[in-house]
Design an enzyme around this catalytic site. Structure first.
Site, mmCIF file in Angstrom:
data_model
loop_
_atom_site.group_PDB
_atom_site.id
_atom_site.type_symbol
_atom_site.label_atom_id
_atom_site.label_comp_id
_atom_site.label_asym_id
_atom_site.label_seq_id
_atom_site.Cartn_x
_atom_site.Cartn_y
_atom_site.Cartn_z
ATOM 1 N N GLN A 288 4.423 -26.199 74.463
ATOM 2 C CA GLN A 288 4.947 -26.393 73.097
ATOM 3 C C GLN A 288 5.715 -25.133 72.652
ATOM 4 O OE1 GLN A 288 1.244 -27.280 73.354
ATOM 5 N NE2 GLN A 288 2.113 -29.104 74.256
ATOM 6 N N ASP B 62 10.166 -27.594 74.140
ATOM 7 C CA ASP B 62 11.308 -28.096 74.916
ATOM 8 C C ASP B 62 12.441 -27.084 74.995
ATOM 9 O OD1 ASP B 62 9.921 -30.574 75.063
ATOM 10 O OD2 ASP B 62 10.642 -31.017 73.039
ATOM 11 N N LYS C 231 11.258 -23.842 79.057
ATOM 12 C CA LYS C 231 10.318 -22.855 79.621
ATOM 13 C C LYS C 231 10.087 -23.113 81.103
ATOM 14 C CE LYS C 231 7.145 -24.127 76.599
ATOM 15 N NZ LYS C 231 7.934 -24.906 75.648
#
Ligand code: IMP
Length: 440
Positions: free
Chosen positions: A226, A13, A16
């Protein structure tokens, strides 16, 4: 071949998606290499919202071809519904623009049931997974019990194999995990039939596609999901996801050689967040943590869970820079820190009475550390209208300089809002500037 991998350097988070969008607008290819529909971002197209967790958002750029490498785990129903939703929005999704590697593993209903039953059984020790079956499918891959999506071309062999697997999984679910019921074979088989009905034309060999693209000198963006601290090997085990999330995962995840990546862009939020359980040394458990969550809109895109918020952790960042070979950092959400009187960076840890500057990642160790902070004066100005480095408030610049200095890595980009124009490029960003300037 100018290729760049965009990786999260924290617990995911980091923002990206925005940088990937920025770069893919200029790229011929965008490739996912790990993870599955545990990742996610929301797109707004013509005022309509849609959520994507498998199809890269590069699908919005007509010249960009989107590929999902063999390292990605595919929930076929999720992929089908993303394709259909995009098509309803008038976006041209077709097999020329989207390819899924035939060798990618399938998430089947029993993976999801096992993920959830395991979390229930663990109770207070649960990982806080997204419940999407990610752990169980990667486990099956390693245990050689997996199903590759390309197997849907031979239904007869697949049926025999799945009859055996469903039986085994049901024994595990009901006898070991105490799940109230198992999964029916029909439920699993229906997923396979839908996948065969809708996805066959999208299957291909991503390794060959990208190898050719690289030889032609096309621009390729590898989109990580992730973040580094969730890496299955180097993250905060056991509170991690089940794939390798670091930049090196591009190679086994797409079937490319080690020289496939020219540049590693690490994405770092100006503060830190984590969703799910597990240690978080710089967590703010007070009102400031709540304030950051509210101002920063820190709620999971996939599960809508509130994210835990805390100070920037330079000790963890140094590890992430090393593990990924980060060339430069993009610092996101700097605007969220406006109006905070004192901002802090964790520069060292203390563990068992000793100062350490290496991130301890053996289970249990991180719970024993106390973070040591350096404090900086904050700034009150709203940053969202800033368009150059020199227009940033002095204290914001000092904060960024300090991060760069302490973690030993240049900052090439700062993001101060969700819009493209709210992206500041710095002098160190030569590679990235060329990437978005060159004609392919
Ligand atoms: P899993 O990937 O669903 O197995 O979840 C394992 C851990 O990774 C949990 O703490 C999740 O909250 C976290 N996680 C998985 N995907 C993401 C993501 O995209 N962003 C942030 N955390 C994630």
């Amino acid at each position: 071949m100018p290729s760049v991998v965009v990786v999260g350097t924290q617990w995911g988070d980091e923002g990206k998606g925005k940088l990937v969008d920025y770069l893919t607008a200029h790229a011929e290819y965008v490739a996912r290499f790990q993870g599955g529909n545990n990742a996610g971002h929301t797109l707004v197209v013509g005022g309509l919202r849609t959520s994507l967790s498998l199809v890269p958002s590069g699908i919005l750029h007509p010249q960009t071809r989107c590929v999902l490498g063999a390292g990605v785990v595919i929930n076929p129903d999720v992929l089908i519904s993303e394709i259909e939703n995009l098509q309803k929005l008038g976006i041209d999704v077709n097999p020329k623009r989207l390819t899924v590697d035939r060798e990618a593993h399938l998430i089947l209903p029993y993976h999801i049931y096992i993920d959830q039953a395991r979390e229930d059984q663990k109770g207070p020790d649960r990982i806080g997974t997204t419940g999407r079956g990610i752990g169980p499918v990667y486990e099956d891959r390693a245990a050689r019990y997996g199903v590759k999506i390309g197997e849907i071309t031979d239904l007869e062999s697949l049926r025999k194999k799945l009859e055996r697997y469903v039986d085994l999984k049901n024994k595990y679910l009901t006898r070991v995990l105490d799940a109230p019921k198992g999964v029916s074979f029909e439920e699993v088989w229906d997923v396979i039939l839908r996948a065969r009905g809708r996805l066959l034309p999208y299957l291909g060999n991503v390794s060959i596609i990208l190898d050719k693209a690289c030889r032609r000198g096309n621009r390729v963006v590898f989109e990580g999901a992730q973040g580094t601290l969730l890496d299955a090997t180097f993250g905060t085990v056991p509170y991690v996801t089940s794939s390798n999330t670091i930049a090196g995962a591009v190679m086994p995840g797409c079937g490319l050689g080690v020289r496939a990546v020219d540049y590693v862009l690490g994405i770092a939020k100006a503060y830190l967040t984590r969703v799910g359980e597990g240690p978080f040394p710089t967590e703010l458990k007070d009102e400031l943590g709540v304030k950051l969550r509210e101002i920063g809109g820190e709620y999971g895109t996939v599960t809508r869970r509130p994210r835990r918020c805390g100070w920037f952790d330079a000790v963890a960042m140094r590890r992430a820079i090393r593990l990924n070979g980060v060339d430069s950092l993009a610092v996101t959400k700097l605007d969220i820190l406006s109006g905070i009187e004192k901002v802090k960076i964790c520069v060292k840890y203390e563990m068992d009475g000793k100062e350490i500057d290496e991130f301890p990642a053996i289970p249990g160790e991180l719970e024993r550390i106390t973070p040591q902070f350096v404090e900086f004066s904050g700034w009150t100005e709203d940053l969202t209208g800033v368009r150059s480095w020199y227009d940033l408030p002095v204290n914001a610049r000092l904060y960024l300089d300090a991060i760069s200095e302490i973690v030993g890595c240049p900052i090439s980009i700062v993001s101060i809002g969700p819009e493209r124009m709210q992206t500041l490029f710095f002098s160190g960003a030569k590679f990235l500037k060329n990437f978005i300037a060159e004609e392919g």
